[in-house]
Scaffold this motif. Structure first.
Motif, mmCIF file in Angstrom:
data_model
loop_
_atom_site.group_PDB
_atom_site.id
_atom_site.type_symbol
_atom_site.label_atom_id
_atom_site.label_comp_id
_atom_site.label_asym_id
_atom_site.label_seq_id
_atom_site.Cartn_x
_atom_site.Cartn_y
_atom_site.Cartn_z
ATOM 1 N N ASP A 1 57.336 -17.081 -46.611
ATOM 2 C CA ASP A 1 57.298 -15.745 -46.814
ATOM 3 C C ASP A 1 56.211 -14.802 -46.815
ATOM 4 O OD1 ASP A 1 58.893 -13.402 -48.152
ATOM 5 O OD2 ASP A 1 57.563 -13.600 -49.767
ATOM 6 N N HIS B 1 54.923 -11.832 -44.451
ATOM 7 C CA HIS B 1 54.648 -10.969 -44.918
ATOM 8 C C HIS B 1 53.146 -10.471 -44.325
ATOM 9 C CE1 HIS B 1 57.236 -9.470 -48.085
ATOM 10 N NE2 HIS B 1 56.925 -10.480 -48.514
ATOM 11 N N HIS C 1 65.956 -14.897 -48.275
ATOM 12 C CA HIS C 1 66.009 -13.656 -47.631
ATOM 13 C C HIS C 1 65.118 -13.907 -46.366
ATOM 14 C CE1 HIS C 1 61.911 -12.977 -48.914
ATOM 15 N NE2 HIS C 1 62.530 -12.897 -50.309
ATOM 16 N N HIS D 1 60.938 -8.007 -46.198
ATOM 17 C CA HIS D 1 62.128 -8.616 -46.298
ATOM 18 C C HIS D 1 63.285 -7.888 -45.573
ATOM 19 C CE1 HIS D 1 60.597 -10.435 -50.342
ATOM 20 N NE2 HIS D 1 60.006 -10.661 -49.276
HETATM 21 ZN ZN LIG Z 1 58.401 -11.879 -49.979
#
Ligand SMILES: [Zn+2]
Length: 357
Positions: free
Chosen positions: A258, A262, A302, A311
């Motif tokens: 994740d 980002h 996600h 996201h």
């Molecule tokens: Zn995140």
């Protein structure tokens, strides 16, 4: 990712809608789904889950807000939602000073609770909940959008009054930003829900908080950082140890993929995925085989596409493997599962733990 490919070839791949329609694609929502709780029914906000991670149990007449230490320019621009990333130590002093000046320290009915780095919690009376707040990370470099609604004036007063106190510490942060409010969700324990005793490992407060709210044991691995350098092997071994000691189900959470999304960092994203394969799955499967029949469910909470750096609500590929039953087999990628019909994300846990035979 050869280990993942082998598992997919003997299991079942499909697509899961982990973010229910109309809900924000946050880790709180996605991981609630993964644990088998329908977010549309149980999710009340992000702050009460983080409050739980801090050990706060909220009575029904109290609401929790996320309280960011943030940097807002004199012209009202949200310069940094993370207030220059203060250390937890520095931030704790600021939050204590806020509580002394504006909260329980002066007999006010609001409490400031220190959390980690820029992420803290404000607890307030129930009628403070009635406001619409913008997450500060959605405002970066834009004019800060102040809360609206019946309780907005109270929130605004706290945020404005915080400037003098936060500003006196000489950090980059110069005020608090309140958002993500909610009452404590009423979630049945994971054991009551599934009949399984579970444990988890994560470096992320939200997921720890979900563990607290559902009585899932939290195992701490010192090298679990929530970053690219996390201790993959440590998490894998914590899982194997817990399962060996009689835990029925273990959740391994890795945040690195994740964070790479980002950061828009394709190299780190690939590295993190390959680390899952080589540093977790390979020996995890070997260790599970030594213990007897097992099942495994693998999916993200996600998408965080590198191209978008944030996201999205898209459904995600999932993989379910039963060591004793050959599945239809498939390929675990977004394109290979693109035409699968979405299943609700919160239905997968029941499938994982169902009793058969
Ligand atoms: Zn995140």
């Amino acid at each position: 990712m050869p280990n993942l490919a082998r598992l997919a070839a003997r299991g079942e791949v499909g697509r899961a809608a982990v973010i229910p329609p109309g809900m924000a694609p946050g880790s709180d929502v996605g991981n609630m789904s993964i644990l088998g709780y329908d977010p549309a029914r149980f999710h009340t906000g992000r702050a009460p889950i983080e409050a739980a991670a801090l050990g706060l149990r909220l009575p029904p007449d109290r609401v929790a807000y996320r309280c960011n230490l943030s940097t807002v320019g004199d012209d009202g621009t949200m310069i940094d939602f993370a207030g220059g990333h203060p250390s937890t130590e520095d931030a704790t002093e600021v939050i204590r000073a806020l509580d002394a000046a504006l909260g329980s320290g002066v007999g006010a009915d609001i409490e400031f609770h220190p959390g980690v780095q820029y992420r803290h919690i404000l607890v307030a009376p129930a009628d403070w909940a009635d406001a619409s707040c913008t997450p500060p990370h959605d405002l970066s470099d834009k004019p800060a959008v102040w809360p609206t609604g019946a309780a907005a004036s109270k929130l605004q007063a706290v945020m404005e009054a915080s400037r003098e106190i936060v500003g006196s510490f000489g950090l980059q942060a110069n005020q608090v930003w309140l958002w993500g409010q909610g009452f404590q969700p009423q979630m049945p324990s994971f054991e009551a829900q599934t009949g399984c005793r579970a444990a988890l490992v994560t470096a992320v407060d939200l997921i720890r908080g979900l563990g607290v709210l559902t009585d899932i044991e939290r195992v701490e691995v010192p090298g679990a950082t929530g970053w690219f350098d996390t201790d993959y092997e440590g998490k894998r071994d914590a899982a194997l140890r817990a399962l060996q000691d009689g835990t029925d189900l273990f959740l391994i959470h890795v945040e690195a993929t994740d964070e790479a999304g980002h950061a828009g960092n394709l190299d780190e994203k690939i590295k993190a995925l390959e680390a899952w394969d080589r540093r977790i799955l390979a020996d995890l499967v070997a260790g599970l085989d030594d213990m007897g029949p097992w099942r495994l469910l693998l999916l993200p909470d996600h998408p965080t596409p590198v191209e978008l750096k944030t996201h999205t609500t898209d459904s995600v590929p999932y993989l379910l493997v039963d060591s004793a039953v050959d599945g239809p087999g498939g390929t675990y990628t977004e394109p290979a599962t693109a035409t699968c019909t979405d299943v609700p994300g919160h239905d997968l846990m029941a499938k994982l733990v169902q009793r058969t035979g």
